[in-house]
Design an enzyme around this catalytic site. Structure first.
Site, PDB file in Angstrom:
ATOM      1  N   ASP A 138       0.826  -1.220   0.000  1.00  0.00           N
ATOM      2  CA  ASP A 138       0.000   0.000   0.000  1.00  0.00           C
ATOM      3  C   ASP A 138       0.863   1.275   0.000  1.00  0.00           C
ATOM      4  OD1 ASP A 138      -2.372  -1.325  -0.021  1.00  0.00           O
ATOM      5  OD2 ASP A 138      -2.958  -0.880   2.036  1.00  0.00           O
ATOM      6  N   GLU A 154       1.881  -8.530  13.729  1.00  0.00           N
ATOM      7  CA  GLU A 154       2.811  -7.483  14.181  1.00  0.00           C
ATOM      8  C   GLU A 154       2.092  -6.490  15.082  1.00  0.00           C
ATOM      9  OE1 GLU A 154       6.172  -5.452  11.644  1.00  0.00           O
ATOM     10  OE2 GLU A 154       4.302  -4.326  11.343  1.00  0.00           O
TER      11      GLU A 154
END
Length: 1047
Positions: A18, A82
């Protein structure tokens, strides 16, 4: 608890496909340029869905976590794992921070799992088997949790540029963690207040301006330490910061381009740039930093080109930038148009002792009281200079008192090398003239009055040295203390020692080969052993006595072929000189024991001669004045009791200052004194036997002193206009006659005459008044104890005379009659301040109403005064203490309600009664009232019925809601033995806003202390609402009801 160590300032969590090469890549670059150490993962860290141990370590070594939540963030199970690890790791750790960035996504979609986030979670649910469904719930919880954290939101709606959005994030990050702090000394003392003052000058919160602030002061005073402390305190507010240390030394060794390279490296990360000269660096600095908010410190600047090359002008830097310059040379700051400056002062006694004891003793130990005396001696030597205190304290750590004494003896004899070398840097930067003058002041002229010093230096060098003195002040080597009319030369004791050490090193073992001599031992040795040389230019004995006589043969000056200045203020010589060098330009010898000048003394260059308290007679001085002193500009013969007359001075045509004050036996002055065309100052006061003064034609005269000449009855004739005298003091003179020529003092502004101990009888009123009325600039006349002589024809002569310039008239104890008072008021109709205390008139005539500028009228102890027939229209202050014969009708007129409501008045009257128009009365030393909204405008009145004796300003206080506030000072310096009444407007000195209750009644008490026996209050109804003030507790009824209910 152990302090956590961090490898990274920031950890970036993002969806690579992205934003890696767009938003996140740009954010990373800006963070790096700001010096913020940031972790960004490479593709190798992302192998499968699970985060690697290397990535876990990076997370656990980071301080701030920026989570870039973009459209496809949740589609990556790696990103979700994460995020989960970050949130679990930061939970409960207050020193860590999670900062979400909602990049073109709606925070509510993240929170409620809608849109792309809902679709991504649904896809994960399809892929996961039943054993892994727990992961899905963990991810949902993590997204919900992160969406509830305050962060930054960016949408492509055209309202904000992306680069500005990135700048906001970086500013936010910068403010959340401390930049790497610069190292400061282990012991910091007395810095708190200076740091706050400098931060106030910097005004860091104003981002629309660029400020440059100069910190200046002498070497070793703590300029760099202060700059470091300020830097550490504010660096987090800037995009980039740079502290350029030791600019002077670095530029000398490596060139200014090296400093420019450091600046560019620290602020924009420009590490590969190669500059060949400093001019090449200027356009690069301007280009790179023009849009950047930076903090820049230039430490120890000593040349203007340093500032030109590195900071140029404020428009080199982005808005909100701040530049701090430390220097010993204040002039550099002015030269570079740095208008905001701060002077670092030496430590006060408390902080100096704290620093010294912390360096000299272990901190946890209490200092043994036996060290108190030696500590005080060390403090006196260091004089508050931090450098000296640290050096002394460190050198004497763990030493005994005897070792301290030995070390201090050495310091006082020869300065410590490290202190000397640091302070000498400022001296080495001076030009030759400036060095010479600095050494003159350090060795000989400390504590001299500035004007006297300038005269000496002008005579010694033959030219004006005012500019060079200014340079020394700007470089913090000397200071000028005092008021506008009396300034004294000062310098730090260690700066003084440094200067003396420079001269001592000219010839360490032979004082006679040094350029300047000032110490008892050295002068005594040179004179007694006849070891003078042509190297000596100045001998200055600035002490009253050696304590022992100087044993010399009088010939010691023969070898001093270049001696220009000889100043002896010691009375230890029993024998005068047999020889004086003709090179002398300044000769001052107090109590010179000789009455005979050396026969071969012919000082053609002598400009200053001061022989106070000497035994020369008029006959012995006359030959010198005839031939030898032809270039003399200053002559001082004060307190020479052997002088009976001032001889012919017509050959002293260059004389500018002449003083023969307090010569007790002087009775004659040669007429030539009155004809010295260049004479500016003439002091002849305190000569009690002087009965007459020669006519004066002194067109250059600016100051003329005759006070204390008790037998002088007539002011000297003025031959032609003398336009430079503005003040004339004739106190304690018996002058009672002013000839018409007195008006030739056309620029006279102030005149003081009369004496307190003796009444001047037969003072010629008509001539005096007509004279002063024709002096266009005379604005102030003060006189005491004059007994006027007024002849019948004088009234007619003066009836048409008017003085337009007079503003202040003070005639105390001057026997003004009713007739003379009428004349005074007619002649001085424009007066503003009039004091006629202790006069004998009985009536103040109605014509006083014509004195429309009169604001202050004092009539104290006019014990015959019965009637006042008029009040000047603008009268503000009036006092009639002790005027016991004043009629009740006159007192009533002075207590008129309209008079005190219209004007801001302060009246003191000989009455023991409060006027009837006061709404509230109270016995005792205080009075209470209640008010709301704001303190009302009121007139207060107090009565004192017995003896008072005030020697200073009286201050009443107002207590509001239990907090004491000061009223503006009232009056003082008088005494009286009869009742008095004072009326005045209440005027507060303090700001009362914080003390007042909103929408409630405030309790106020006016406290007079011993000032009064009775007092009252009157409300000024045009300025205050009577509904907002009460003299009875407005809450009393409510309190009674509450008490009844509770019972």
């Amino acid at each position: 608890m152990a302090v956590r160590s961090f490898s990274y300032d920031v950890f970036l969590s993002f969806r690579g496909e992205d934003t890696r090469y767009s938003f996140t890549g740009n954010l990373y670059n800006v963070l790096r340029e700001r010096g913020i150490h940031t972790f960004i993962d490479d593709d190798e860290f992302q192998k499968g869905d699970q985060i690697t141990s290397a990535l876990e370590e990076a997370i656990e070594k980071s301080k701030i976590f920026i989570i870039v939540l973009s459209e496809n963030y949740a589609s990556s199970s790696f990103c979700l794992n994460e995020l989960t690890h970050i949130l679990n790791f930061t939970k409960g750790k207050n020193d860590l921070l999670v900062l979400p960035v909602f990049y073109i996504v709606d925070p509510s979609d993240v929170r409620h799992h809608r849109g792309s986030f809902g679709e991504a979670l649904a896809n994960h649910e399809k892929k996961l088997n039943s054993d892994n469904m727990e992961n899905l719930e963990t991810w949902k919880m993590a997204l919900h949790q992160v969406s509830n954290i305050s962060g930054h939101h960016f949408q492509h709606d055209g309202n904000k540029y992306e680069y500005k959005f990135i700048k906001e994030i970086v500013e936010s990050v910068s403010s959340k963690f401390n930049h790497a702090l610069l190292q400061v000394p282990d012991v910091l003392v007395g810095l708190e207040s200076p740091v706050l003052e400098v931060k106030s000058l910097l005004d860091v919160g104003s981002d629309d301006v660029v400020h440059m602030v100069g910190i200046h002061g002498l070497g070793g005073v703590g300029k760099t330490t202060l700059a470091v402390a300020v830097y550490n305190s504010i660096a987090g507010h800037f995009e980039a910061s740079c502290f350029l240390e030791n600019v002077r030394e670095t530029s000398n060794k490596k060139g200014l381009q090296h400093l420019q390279s450091i600046l560019l490296s620290k602020t924009v990360g420009e590490k590969k740039i190669k500059l060949t000269n400093w001019r090449e660096g200027i356009p690069i600095i301007k280009h790179k930093l023009k849009q950047k908010k930076v903090l820049l410190i230039l430490d120890d600047v000593d040349e203007h080109k340093h500032l030109q090359a590195i900071i140029g002008s404020p428009d080199w830097f982005g808005c909100g930038s701040r530049v701090i310059i430390t220097t010993r040379n204040e002039h550099l700051l002015a030269l570079h148009n740095v208008k905001i400056t701060y002077k670092v002062r030496e430590l006060n006694e408390k902080h100096a002792l704290q620093l010294l004891t912390q360096k000299a003793f272990e901190l946890e130990k209490e200092v043994d009281s036996s060290y108190n005396d030696i500590l005080n001696r060390a403090l006196i030597y260091a004089s508050g200079l931090p450098l000296a205190l640290e050096v002394i304290g460190s050198n004497l750590f763990g030493k005994s008192i005897k070792e301290w004494e030995s070390a201090l003896n050495g310091y006082e004899r020869i300065p410590d090398k490290s202190i000397y070398m640091i302070l000498k840097v400022s001296y080495d930067a001076l030009n030759e003239d400036e060095k010479s003058i600095f050494l003159d002041i350090a060795c000989c002229f400390k504590d001299y009055e500035l004007g006297e010093l300038q005269d000496i230096l002008y005579a010694h060098y033959g030219r004006c040295m005012k500019y060079h003195i200014g340079v020394l002040v700007k470089k913090s080597l000397i200071n000028i203390h005092g008021s506008w009319d009396y300034k004294v030369m000062r310098l730090h004791d260690l700066i003084e020692d440094m200067g003396k050490e420079i001269v001592r090193r000219e010839s360490p073992t032979e004082p006679g080969k040094r350029s300047r001599l000032w110490s008892h031992e050295d002068i005594n040795q040179v004179l007694q052993e006849n070891k003078g040389t042509s190297k000596i230019e100045i001998i200055c004995m600035n002490f009253s006595s050696f304590g022992e006589e100087v044993e010399w043969d009088g010939d010691a000056f023969k070898k001093m072929k270049n001696l220009k200045t000889l100043i002896i203020k010691s009375d230890c010589f029993t024998k005068g000189p047999k020889y004086l060098p003709n090179t002398l330009r300044v000769l001052e010898w107090k109590r010179c024991p000789s009455r005979d000048w050396p026969h071969n003394f012919n000082p053609k260059q002598l400009a200053i001669c001061k022989l106070r308290h000497s035994s020369f007679t008029s006959l012995e001085l006359a030959p010198l004045f005839e031939k030898r002193f032809v270039n003399l500009t200053i002559l001082n013969l004060d307190k020479c009791d052997s002088l009976t007359e001032i001889p012919d001075v017509s050959c002293l045509s260059k004389l500018e200052k002449l003083s023969f004050a307090r010569c007790r036996n002087l009775f004659t002055i040669h007429y030539s004194v009155g004809l010295l065309e260049k004479l500016k100052i003439l002091y002849a006061g305190g000569c009690p036997e002087l009965k007459s003064f020669p006519p004066l034609k002194l067109t250059s005269l600016e100051q003329f002193e005759l006070s204390g000449c008790h037998n002088l009855e007539s002011f000297p004739e003025i031959l032609g206009k003398m336009e430079n005298i503005t003040v004339l003091d004739l106190d304690e003179c018996r002058i009672k006659e002013f000839r018409p020529s007195f008006r030739n003092l056309t620029r006279l502004q102030e005149l003081y005459l009369g004496q307190e101990t003796y009444r001047l009888r037969g003072f010629d009123a008509a001539t005096f008044i007509s004279n002063i009325c024709m002096m266009p600039e005379l604005a102030r006349v003060e006189a005491t104890q004059l007994q006027w002589r007024l002849l019948p024809d004088d009234v007619l002569k003066l009836s048409s005379v008017v003085c337009s310039s007079m503003q202040h008239l003070e005639f105390i104890g001057c026997d003004l009659s009713d007739e003379l008072l009428w004349l005074f008021l007619s002649c001085f109709v424009n007066v503003k301040n009039l004091n006629l205390s202790a006069s004998k008139f009985t009536v103040i005539p109605e014509c006083i109403k014509d004195c429309r500028f009169l604001t202050t009228l004092t009539l104290d102890y006019c014990d015959r005064l019965q009637e006042i027939r008029g009040i000047p229209p603008n009268l503000k202050y009036f006092s009639a203490l002790g005027c016991l014969a004043l009629t009740s009708s006159s007192i009533s007129m002075l207590q008129n309600q309209e008079l005190h409501e219209v004007g801001d008045t302060f009246f003191i009257l000989p009455s023991g009664k409060i006027p009837g128009w006061f709404e509230c009365h109270s016995r005792g030393p205080s009075i209470f009232f209640w008010f709301r909204n704001k303190l009302p405008a009121i007139v207060v009145c107090f009565v004192k019925e017995d003896f008072l004796n005030f020697t200073s300003d009286l201050v009443l206080s107002v207590i509001i809601n239990g907090h004491e506030h000061q009223h503006k000072p009232l009056f003082g310096g008088f005494f009286f033995e009869s009742p008095c009444t004072a009326l005045f407007h209440l005027q507060m000195k303090d700001n009362l806003d914080e003390a007042l209750l909103e929408n409630e009644w405030n309790l106020a008490e006016i406290v007079y202390g011993d000032l009064c026996d009775e007092n009252g209050i009157h409300v000024l109804k045009k300025q205050s609402s009577v509904d907002d003030i009460r003299f009875i507790d407005p809450c009393r009824k409510k309190k009674l009801n509450d008490d009844l209910i509770s019972s």
